[in-house]
Write a protein that holds these residues in place. Structure first.
Motif, PDB file in Angstrom:
ATOM      1  N   ASN A   1      48.536 -10.299   8.084  1.00 30.86           N
ATOM      2  CA  ASN A   1      48.574  -8.914   7.336  1.00 30.86           C
ATOM      3  C   ASN A   1      47.289  -8.655   8.200  1.00 30.86           C
ATOM      4  O   ASN A   1      47.365  -7.876   8.569  1.00 30.86           O
ATOM      5  CB  ASN A   1      48.006  -8.868   5.527  1.00 30.86           C
ATOM      6  N   TYR A   2      46.248  -9.722   8.813  1.00 25.40           N
ATOM      7  CA  TYR A   2      45.417  -9.544   8.931  1.00 25.40           C
ATOM      8  C   TYR A   2      45.442  -9.206  10.633  1.00 25.40           C
ATOM      9  O   TYR A   2      45.878  -8.088  11.332  1.00 25.40           O
ATOM     10  CB  TYR A   2      44.167 -10.651   9.264  1.00 25.40           C
ATOM     11  N   LEU A   3      46.694  -9.808  11.314  1.00 28.77           N
ATOM     12  CA  LEU A   3      47.216  -9.821  12.528  1.00 28.77           C
ATOM     13  C   LEU A   3      48.314  -8.424  12.610  1.00 28.77           C
ATOM     14  O   LEU A   3      47.767  -7.700  13.693  1.00 28.77           O
ATOM     15  CB  LEU A   3      48.327 -11.307  12.879  1.00 28.77           C
ATOM     16  N   LYS A   4      48.886  -8.108  11.996  1.00 31.74           N
ATOM     17  CA  LYS A   4      49.654  -6.691  11.080  1.00 31.74           C
ATOM     18  C   LYS A   4      48.544  -5.688  11.680  1.00 31.74           C
ATOM     19  O   LYS A   4      48.178  -4.333  11.744  1.00 31.74           O
ATOM     20  CB  LYS A   4      50.699  -6.617  10.718  1.00 31.74           C
ATOM     21  N   ASP A   5      47.337  -5.554  10.627  1.00 28.65           N
ATOM     22  CA  ASP A   5      46.913  -4.862  10.584  1.00 28.65           C
ATOM     23  C   ASP A   5      45.577  -4.110  11.687  1.00 28.65           C
ATOM     24  O   ASP A   5      45.348  -2.814  11.629  1.00 28.65           O
ATOM     25  CB  ASP A   5      45.695  -4.550   9.282  1.00 28.65           C
ATOM     26  N   ASN A   6      45.795  -5.212  12.093  1.00 25.38           N
ATOM     27  CA  ASN A   6      43.992  -5.050  13.479  1.00 25.38           C
ATOM     28  C   ASN A   6      45.285  -4.604  14.841  1.00 25.38           C
ATOM     29  O   ASN A   6      45.013  -5.589  16.006  1.00 25.38           O
ATOM     30  CB  ASN A   6      43.633  -6.667  13.825  1.00 25.38           C
ATOM     31  N   SER A   7      46.678  -4.438  14.923  1.00 23.96           N
ATOM     32  CA  SER A   7      47.191  -4.640  16.013  1.00 23.96           C
ATOM     33  C   SER A   7      47.944  -6.058  17.075  1.00 23.96           C
ATOM     34  O   SER A   7      48.501  -6.104  17.443  1.00 23.96           O
ATOM     35  CB  SER A   7      46.656  -3.783  17.047  1.00 23.96           C
ATOM     36  N   PHE A   8      47.574  -6.873  16.312  1.00 28.60           N
ATOM     37  CA  PHE A   8      47.947  -7.800  16.778  1.00 28.60           C
ATOM     38  C   PHE A   8      49.189  -8.166  17.454  1.00 28.60           C
ATOM     39  O   PHE A   8      49.770  -8.868  18.183  1.00 28.60           O
ATOM     40  CB  PHE A   8      47.187  -9.179  16.532  1.00 28.60           C
ATOM     41  N   MET A   9      49.927  -7.949  15.625  1.00 26.87           N
ATOM     42  CA  MET A   9      51.952  -8.117  16.029  1.00 26.87           C
ATOM     43  C   MET A   9      52.037  -6.920  14.997  1.00 26.87           C
ATOM     44  O   MET A   9      51.635  -5.858  14.428  1.00 26.87           O
ATOM     45  CB  MET A   9      51.772  -9.375  14.530  1.00 26.87           C
ATOM     46  N   ASP A  10      53.114  -6.441  15.676  1.00 26.31           N
ATOM     47  CA  ASP A  10      53.734  -5.326  15.601  1.00 26.31           C
ATOM     48  C   ASP A  10      54.293  -5.557  13.923  1.00 26.31           C
ATOM     49  O   ASP A  10      54.749  -6.797  13.825  1.00 26.31           O
ATOM     50  CB  ASP A  10      55.698  -5.624  16.028  1.00 26.31           C
ATOM     51  N   LYS A  11      54.344  -4.541  13.063  1.00 26.87           N
ATOM     52  CA  LYS A  11      55.027  -4.718  11.934  1.00 26.87           C
ATOM     53  C   LYS A  11      55.806  -4.924  11.610  1.00 26.87           C
ATOM     54  O   LYS A  11      55.823  -6.215  10.332  1.00 26.87           O
ATOM     55  CB  LYS A  11      54.936  -3.375  11.204  1.00 26.87           C
ATOM     56  N   ASN A  12      57.000  -5.272  12.141  1.00 24.97           N
ATOM     57  CA  ASN A  12      58.456  -5.860  11.845  1.00 24.97           C
ATOM     58  C   ASN A  12      58.560  -7.413  12.833  1.00 24.97           C
ATOM     59  O   ASN A  12      59.042  -8.077  12.025  1.00 24.97           O
ATOM     60  CB  ASN A  12      59.510  -4.789  11.815  1.00 24.97           C
ATOM     61  N   MET A  13      57.495  -7.614  13.130  1.00 30.32           N
ATOM     62  CA  MET A  13      57.641  -9.253  13.805  1.00 30.32           C
ATOM     63  C   MET A  13      57.111 -10.025  12.442  1.00 30.32           C
ATOM     64  O   MET A  13      56.772 -10.190  11.931  1.00 30.32           O
ATOM     65  CB  MET A  13      56.256  -9.220  14.787  1.00 30.32           C
ATOM     66  N   GLU A  14      57.804 -11.500  12.406  1.00 34.94           N
ATOM     67  CA  GLU A  14      57.744 -12.381  12.270  1.00 34.94           C
ATOM     68  C   GLU A  14      57.968 -13.376  12.407  1.00 34.94           C
ATOM     69  O   GLU A  14      57.951 -13.284  13.451  1.00 34.94           O
ATOM     70  CB  GLU A  14      59.885 -13.245  11.231  1.00 34.94           C
ATOM     71  N   LEU A  15      56.646 -14.881  11.738  1.00 33.40           N
ATOM     72  CA  LEU A  15      55.935 -15.399  12.585  1.00 33.40           C
ATOM     73  C   LEU A  15      56.307 -16.971  11.856  1.00 33.40           C
ATOM     74  O   LEU A  15      56.215 -16.582  10.491  1.00 33.40           O
ATOM     75  CB  LEU A  15      54.499 -15.106  12.372  1.00 33.40           C
ATOM     76  N   GLY A  16      56.828 -17.701  12.170  1.00 30.10           N
ATOM     77  CA  GLY A  16      57.142 -18.694  11.967  1.00 30.10           C
ATOM     78  C   GLY A  16      55.517 -19.811  11.373  1.00 30.10           C
ATOM     79  O   GLY A  16      54.887 -19.554  12.410  1.00 30.10           O
ATOM     80  N   ASP A  17      55.589 -20.881  10.661  1.00 26.81           N
ATOM     81  CA  ASP A  17      54.206 -21.314  10.434  1.00 26.81           C
ATOM     82  C   ASP A  17      54.256 -21.875  11.884  1.00 26.81           C
ATOM     83  O   ASP A  17      52.487 -22.506  11.705  1.00 26.81           O
ATOM     84  CB  ASP A  17      55.118 -22.057   9.136  1.00 26.81           C
ATOM     85  N   ALA A  18      55.409 -22.564  12.257  1.00 24.56           N
ATOM     86  CA  ALA A  18      53.977 -22.921  13.472  1.00 24.56           C
ATOM     87  C   ALA A  18      54.537 -22.786  14.854  1.00 24.56           C
ATOM     88  O   ALA A  18      54.298 -23.168  15.732  1.00 24.56           O
ATOM     89  CB  ALA A  18      55.323 -25.203  13.483  1.00 24.56           C
ATOM     90  N   ASP A  19      54.659 -21.552  15.069  1.00 25.80           N
ATOM     91  CA  ASP A  19      54.508 -20.448  16.193  1.00 25.80           C
ATOM     92  C   ASP A  19      53.856 -20.523  16.658  1.00 25.80           C
ATOM     93  O   ASP A  19      52.161 -20.767  16.080  1.00 25.80           O
ATOM     94  CB  ASP A  19      55.119 -19.425  15.640  1.00 25.80           C
ATOM     95  N   SER A  20      52.641 -20.703  18.286  1.00 26.56           N
ATOM     96  CA  SER A  20      51.606 -20.594  18.582  1.00 26.56           C
ATOM     97  C   SER A  20      51.281 -19.439  19.029  1.00 26.56           C
ATOM     98  O   SER A  20      52.386 -18.337  19.265  1.00 26.56           O
ATOM     99  CB  SER A  20      51.881 -21.324  20.067  1.00 26.56           C
ATOM    100  N   LEU A  21      50.037 -19.331  18.147  1.00 25.30           N
ATOM    101  CA  LEU A  21      49.818 -17.332  17.887  1.00 25.30           C
ATOM    102  C   LEU A  21      49.622 -16.838  20.392  1.00 25.30           C
ATOM    103  O   LEU A  21      49.131 -16.245  20.204  1.00 25.30           O
ATOM    104  CB  LEU A  21      48.250 -16.899  17.531  1.00 25.30           C
ATOM    105  N   THR A  22      48.885 -17.940  20.597  1.00 28.13           N
ATOM    106  CA  THR A  22      48.881 -17.946  21.584  1.00 28.13           C
ATOM    107  C   THR A  22      49.806 -18.107  23.060  1.00 28.13           C
ATOM    108  O   THR A  22      50.227 -16.678  24.153  1.00 28.13           O
ATOM    109  CB  THR A  22      47.832 -18.920  22.367  1.00 28.13           C
ATOM    110  N   GLN A  23      50.433 -19.094  22.338  1.00 30.88           N
ATOM    111  CA  GLN A  23      51.768 -19.151  23.797  1.00 30.88           C
ATOM    112  C   GLN A  23      52.862 -17.781  23.467  1.00 30.88           C
ATOM    113  O   GLN A  23      53.593 -17.402  24.479  1.00 30.88           O
ATOM    114  CB  GLN A  23      52.614 -20.333  23.735  1.00 30.88           C
ATOM    115  N   ASN A  24      52.713 -17.159  22.622  1.00 27.21           N
ATOM    116  CA  ASN A  24      53.547 -16.164  22.522  1.00 27.21           C
ATOM    117  C   ASN A  24      53.256 -14.641  22.603  1.00 27.21           C
ATOM    118  O   ASN A  24      53.453 -13.818  21.633  1.00 27.21           O
ATOM    119  CB  ASN A  24      54.400 -15.648  19.950  1.00 27.21           C
ATOM    120  N   GLY A  25      52.111 -14.984  22.665  1.00 31.16           N
ATOM    121  CA  GLY A  25      51.107 -13.962  23.055  1.00 31.16           C
ATOM    122  C   GLY A  25      50.960 -12.667  22.315  1.00 31.16           C
ATOM    123  O   GLY A  25      50.301 -11.686  22.481  1.00 31.16           O
ATOM    124  N   ILE A  26      50.324 -13.003  21.203  1.00 22.20           N
ATOM    125  CA  ILE A  26      49.745 -12.623  19.849  1.00 22.20           C
ATOM    126  C   ILE A  26      48.648 -12.186  19.508  1.00 22.20           C
ATOM    127  O   ILE A  26      47.680 -11.564  19.296  1.00 22.20           O
ATOM    128  CB  ILE A  26      49.878 -13.405  18.349  1.00 22.20           C
TER     129      ILE A  26
END
Length: 81
Positions: free
Chosen positions: A10-35
């Motif tokens: 929610n923090y990432l979505k509310d602060n425009s790091f992620m698109d509201k519809n984007m899904e994020l897996g538990d092990a997904d890299s925040l940096t390598q995925n450009g989030i």
């Protein structure tokens, strides 16, 4: 644990790091995925410190702890025990 993950997403979505519809897996890299970049990571860690009333020791600031939902959740859980 799910509450922590939801809070972070929610923090990432509310602060425009992620698109509201984007899904994020538990092990997904925040940096390598450009989030999030290094500045965004600092902002996220500040948010976590304030929300959970914890101080994150420097030695815990490693990719395994801060680059995925699972790593962040484990770190927060360990520091709030």
């Amino acid at each position: 644990m799910e509450n922590i993950k939801t809070s972070i997403v929610n923090y990432l979505k509310d602060n425009s790091f992620m698109d509201k519809n984007m899904e994020l897996g538990d092990a997904d890299s925040l940096t390598q995925n450009g989030i999030i970049d290094s500045i965004g990571l600092l902002e996220l860690l500040d948010y976590i410190s304030e929300k959970y009333s914890i101080e994150i020791p420097e030695d815990m600031l490693v990719p395994e702890n801060v680059d995925s939902l699972q790593g962040l959740t484990n770190m927060i859980t360990n520091l709030t025990k």
